[in-house]
Design an enzyme around this catalytic site. Sequence first.
Site, PDB file in Angstrom:
ATOM      1  N   CYS A 136     -58.620  -0.688 -45.941  1.00 17.21           N
ATOM      2  CA  CYS A 136     -59.839   0.029 -45.583  1.00 17.21           C
ATOM      3  C   CYS A 136     -61.011  -0.943 -45.421  1.00 17.21           C
ATOM      4  O   CYS A 136     -61.954  -0.668 -44.712  1.00 17.21           O
ATOM      5  CB  CYS A 136     -60.147   1.066 -46.648  1.00 17.21           C
ATOM      6  SG  CYS A 136     -60.064   0.387 -48.292  1.00 17.21           S
TER       7      CYS A 136
ATOM      8  N   GLU B  20     -61.672   3.335 -36.634  1.00 20.72           N
ATOM      9  CA  GLU B  20     -60.805   2.534 -37.499  1.00 20.72           C
ATOM     10  C   GLU B  20     -59.397   2.442 -36.896  1.00 20.72           C
ATOM     11  O   GLU B  20     -58.767   3.460 -36.635  1.00 20.72           O
ATOM     12  CB  GLU B  20     -60.719   3.184 -38.882  1.00 20.72           C
ATOM     13  CG  GLU B  20     -59.948   2.349 -39.869  1.00 20.72           C
ATOM     14  CD  GLU B  20     -59.847   3.006 -41.235  1.00 20.72           C
ATOM     15  OE1 GLU B  20     -59.516   4.208 -41.297  1.00 20.72           O
ATOM     16  OE2 GLU B  20     -60.101   2.321 -42.241  1.00 20.72           O
TER      17      GLU B  20
ATOM     18  N   LYS C 129     -50.262  12.743 -56.381  1.00 19.11           N
ATOM     19  CA  LYS C 129     -49.440  12.889 -55.169  1.00 19.11           C
ATOM     20  C   LYS C 129     -49.578  11.614 -54.343  1.00 19.11           C
ATOM     21  O   LYS C 129     -50.598  11.344 -53.729  1.00 19.11           O
ATOM     22  CB  LYS C 129     -49.876  14.078 -54.299  1.00 19.11           C
ATOM     23  CG  LYS C 129     -48.812  14.344 -53.234  1.00 19.11           C
ATOM     24  CD  LYS C 129     -49.335  14.919 -51.949  1.00 19.11           C
ATOM     25  CE  LYS C 129     -49.652  13.947 -50.863  1.00 19.11           C
ATOM     26  NZ  LYS C 129     -48.568  13.118 -50.317  1.00 19.11           N
TER      27      LYS C 129
ATOM     28  N   GLU D  29     -62.474   7.862 -51.406  1.00 19.79           N
ATOM     29  CA  GLU D  29     -62.508   6.484 -50.879  1.00 19.79           C
ATOM     30  C   GLU D  29     -61.879   6.556 -49.497  1.00 19.79           C
ATOM     31  O   GLU D  29     -60.676   6.788 -49.376  1.00 19.79           O
ATOM     32  CB  GLU D  29     -61.694   5.539 -51.762  1.00 19.79           C
ATOM     33  CG  GLU D  29     -62.206   5.387 -53.170  1.00 19.79           C
ATOM     34  CD  GLU D  29     -63.513   4.650 -53.267  1.00 19.79           C
ATOM     35  OE1 GLU D  29     -64.010   4.145 -52.237  1.00 19.79           O
ATOM     36  OE2 GLU D  29     -64.055   4.588 -54.376  1.00 19.79           O
TER      37      GLU D  29
HETATM   38  P1  NDP Z   1     -54.161   9.930 -44.971  1.00 24.92           P
HETATM   39  O1  NDP Z   1     -55.552  10.392 -45.014  1.00 24.92           O
HETATM   40  O2  NDP Z   1     -53.303  10.356 -43.860  1.00 24.92           O
HETATM   41  O3  NDP Z   1     -53.367  10.312 -46.284  1.00 24.92           O
HETATM   42  C1  NDP Z   1     -53.849  10.015 -47.570  1.00 24.92           C
HETATM   43  C2  NDP Z   1     -53.145  10.907 -48.560  1.00 24.92           C
HETATM   44  O4  NDP Z   1     -53.563  12.257 -48.332  1.00 24.92           O
HETATM   45  C3  NDP Z   1     -51.629  10.899 -48.440  1.00 24.92           C
HETATM   46  O5  NDP Z   1     -51.057  11.045 -49.716  1.00 24.92           O
HETATM   47  C4  NDP Z   1     -51.377  12.145 -47.603  1.00 24.92           C
HETATM   48  O6  NDP Z   1     -50.091  12.673 -47.744  1.00 24.92           O
HETATM   49  C5  NDP Z   1     -52.414  13.085 -48.195  1.00 24.92           C
HETATM   50  N1  NDP Z   1     -52.739  14.218 -47.350  1.00 24.92           N
HETATM   51  C6  NDP Z   1     -52.616  14.347 -46.004  1.00 24.92           C
HETATM   52  N2  NDP Z   1     -53.052  15.567 -45.616  1.00 24.92           N
HETATM   53  C7  NDP Z   1     -53.449  16.217 -46.719  1.00 24.92           C
HETATM   54  C8  NDP Z   1     -53.995  17.497 -46.974  1.00 24.92           C
HETATM   55  N3  NDP Z   1     -54.219  18.362 -45.978  1.00 24.92           N
HETATM   56  N4  NDP Z   1     -54.296  17.847 -48.244  1.00 24.92           N
HETATM   57  C9  NDP Z   1     -54.083  16.985 -49.261  1.00 24.92           C
HETATM   58  N5  NDP Z   1     -53.554  15.751 -49.084  1.00 24.92           N
HETATM   59  C10 NDP Z   1     -53.253  15.364 -47.841  1.00 24.92           C
HETATM   60  O7  NDP Z   1     -54.273   8.352 -45.076  1.00 24.92           O
HETATM   61  P2  NDP Z   1     -53.121   7.297 -45.004  1.00 24.92           P
HETATM   62  O8  NDP Z   1     -52.093   7.516 -46.059  1.00 24.92           O
HETATM   63  O9  NDP Z   1     -52.700   7.264 -43.581  1.00 24.92           O
HETATM   64  O10 NDP Z   1     -53.892   5.963 -45.434  1.00 24.92           O
HETATM   65  C11 NDP Z   1     -54.622   5.242 -44.560  1.00 24.92           C
HETATM   66  C12 NDP Z   1     -56.077   5.650 -44.626  1.00 24.92           C
HETATM   67  O11 NDP Z   1     -56.578   5.495 -45.937  1.00 24.92           O
HETATM   68  C13 NDP Z   1     -56.919   4.769 -43.767  1.00 24.92           C
HETATM   69  O12 NDP Z   1     -57.721   5.533 -42.918  1.00 24.92           O
HETATM   70  C14 NDP Z   1     -57.778   3.970 -44.735  1.00 24.92           C
HETATM   71  O13 NDP Z   1     -59.017   3.615 -44.286  1.00 24.92           O
HETATM   72  C15 NDP Z   1     -57.834   4.846 -45.912  1.00 24.92           C
HETATM   73  N6  NDP Z   1     -57.978   4.037 -47.116  1.00 24.92           N
HETATM   74  C16 NDP Z   1     -59.182   3.985 -47.738  1.00 24.92           C
HETATM   75  C17 NDP Z   1     -59.355   3.193 -48.835  1.00 24.92           C
HETATM   76  C18 NDP Z   1     -60.653   3.156 -49.553  1.00 24.92           C
HETATM   77  O14 NDP Z   1     -60.658   2.784 -50.700  1.00 24.92           O
HETATM   78  N7  NDP Z   1     -61.745   3.519 -48.955  1.00 24.92           N
HETATM   79  C19 NDP Z   1     -58.270   2.389 -49.378  1.00 24.92           C
HETATM   80  C20 NDP Z   1     -57.054   2.559 -48.670  1.00 24.92           C
HETATM   81  C21 NDP Z   1     -56.928   3.368 -47.571  1.00 24.92           C
HETATM   82  P3  NDP Z   1     -48.982  12.275 -46.652  1.00 24.92           P
HETATM   83  O15 NDP Z   1     -48.785  10.806 -46.767  1.00 24.92           O
HETATM   84  O16 NDP Z   1     -47.811  13.038 -47.079  1.00 24.92           O
HETATM   85  O17 NDP Z   1     -49.529  12.696 -45.322  1.00 24.92           O
END
Ligand code: NDP
Length: 505
Positions: free
Chosen positions: A292, A393, A182, A258
């Site tokens: 991140c 962050e 997803k 992650e």
């Molecule tokens: P989110 O946590 O908002 O979303 C990540 C994914 O989770 C998306 O596909 C999102 O879908 C999905 N999601 C949201 N809510 C749920 C739920 N309740 N159950 C299951 N899946 C869900 O992060 P962002 O997309 O905003 O990405 C940015 C974040 O990711 C930053 O905080 C960053 O630090 C972190 N990140 C970490 C990395 C690492 O390797 N440590 C690398 C890259 C990013 P939808 O988009 O539809 O909401």
Amino acid sequence: MQDRPTKLKEYKTYIDGKWCDAASGKKFQTFDPYTGEPWALIPECDKADVDRACEAAWRAFDKGQWPAMTQTARGKVLRRIAALIEQHAEHLAQIEVRDNGKLISEMAAQTKYMPEWFYYYSGLADKIQGAVVPVDRPDHFNYILREPVGVCAFITPWNSPLMLTSWKLAPALAAGCTVVIKPSEFTSASLLEFMELVIDKAGIPPGVVNVVTGYGAVTGEPLVTHPRVAKVAFTGGTATGARVNELAARTFKKVSLELGGKSPNIVFDDCILDDAVSGAVSGIFAATGQTCIAGSRLLLQESIHDRFVEKLVAMAKTARLGDPSKPETQVGPVTTPPQYQKVLSYIDIAKGEGAKCVLGGGPATKDEGGGKYFVKPTIFTGVDNKMRIAQEEVFGPVLSIIKFRDEEHAIEIANDIAYGLAAGVWTQSVKRAHTMAARLRAGTVWVNTYRAVSMTMPFGGYKASGLGRENGAEAIDAYLQSKSVWINNGPGGGNPFIMKTASSS
Ligand code: NDP
């Protein structure tokens, strides 16, 4: 700007080796962050589609050829995937620029590097091996099998959609798992193109890789809780990661996370100053700070603070904002409208906390190169590590500068945070480099460099930055489980009411 056709492109999703709409027929729009205009329609999958995808992945795992295929044959499929990515790297980069607003210069490098993940794990596929283990029982022959865990659910974020999918997909396929992915609702297009140009052509049996596009709560939650899913690999924000972890725990799924970061980039007065200035700029402003691992807390030794800030501001001022599809652009848009609002709100928070804004500090106008969702590269000095701008962050082009006295003080500040994803150290002292590497509580420490990643080096977070590691040889273990096999070649029988432990025999 490249020509941007006005008609919306309509994507289908990919389940069980077939292209399909969501069962409900619903679609949602995806936007170009540079113009703010919709450019494509994506199927809005829900629980019914998740069920279909998970059942397909389960059939492919339980009855299909993929896990039963020889490891050598699976390795060859991974090499085909790598070659197909090489063939389509430019196109995939362009789609990601369109959907995500990442710079073409960065994306071109990223999609060129992506095949290496598949080459690396193709090489590991036929090196997955168990062990023969001696036990203290006569006539026994014991061994350990290494088996794929089963159906894996990948939930990925919008900031590097294809790269972060590759980090999961390559080891999972090498291990013999099947997967349901997803992507973020904001950036699904590049994955769907990847499925068409790469996965569909690589000779992978139907059901091995499936995609369910849609929203977090509606699509993500049914996937994370699905009874067919054995393992969840998530990249995203820390709050969502906690929710995913809780949901997955209810049915004892294996989980790797992650998550976010607030990484310290620490500059000592014995560094090569110009290198450290470049490292600080790319650490926070590359990818518009939407990584991140962004070096969002710049720790400067007091003795060089003023000189460093002067050079840093001078360099950051030269950043060319603009159309991410142009190779000369150096800072692009913030990817999503909510993220844009969040970045601006943190700038207000920092100002309210008393930090001094020495560069940027708000949206970029058209004249400054800005498009729809642009924030000027922003630098705050006089930041205290207790402030929210230092602890939370932002995920945008906003840098907080904190002064420190000496090594001990730098370590204290660097580690005084909930996160622990990465850290940078700039010094010419070998002793200091090793001391800092040992004492920083972070999954990655870079010395005299920043933001480097490789498929051969484990990546992941300490503390609230995550669970488990991606990349490197150990990442494949997250997709495998051990089975202990006991073969008794000696006499059977004996008293069944005496428990057979190794010491009771
Ligand atoms: P989110 O946590 O908002 O979303 C990540 C994914 O989770 C998306 O596909 C999102 O879908 C999905 N999601 C949201 N809510 C749920 C739920 N309740 N159950 C299951 N899946 C869900 O992060 P962002 O997309 O905003 O990405 C940015 C974040 O990711 C930053 O905080 C960053 O630090 C972190 N990140 C970490 C990395 C690492 O390797 N440590 C690398 C890259 C990013 P939808 O988009 O539809 O909401």
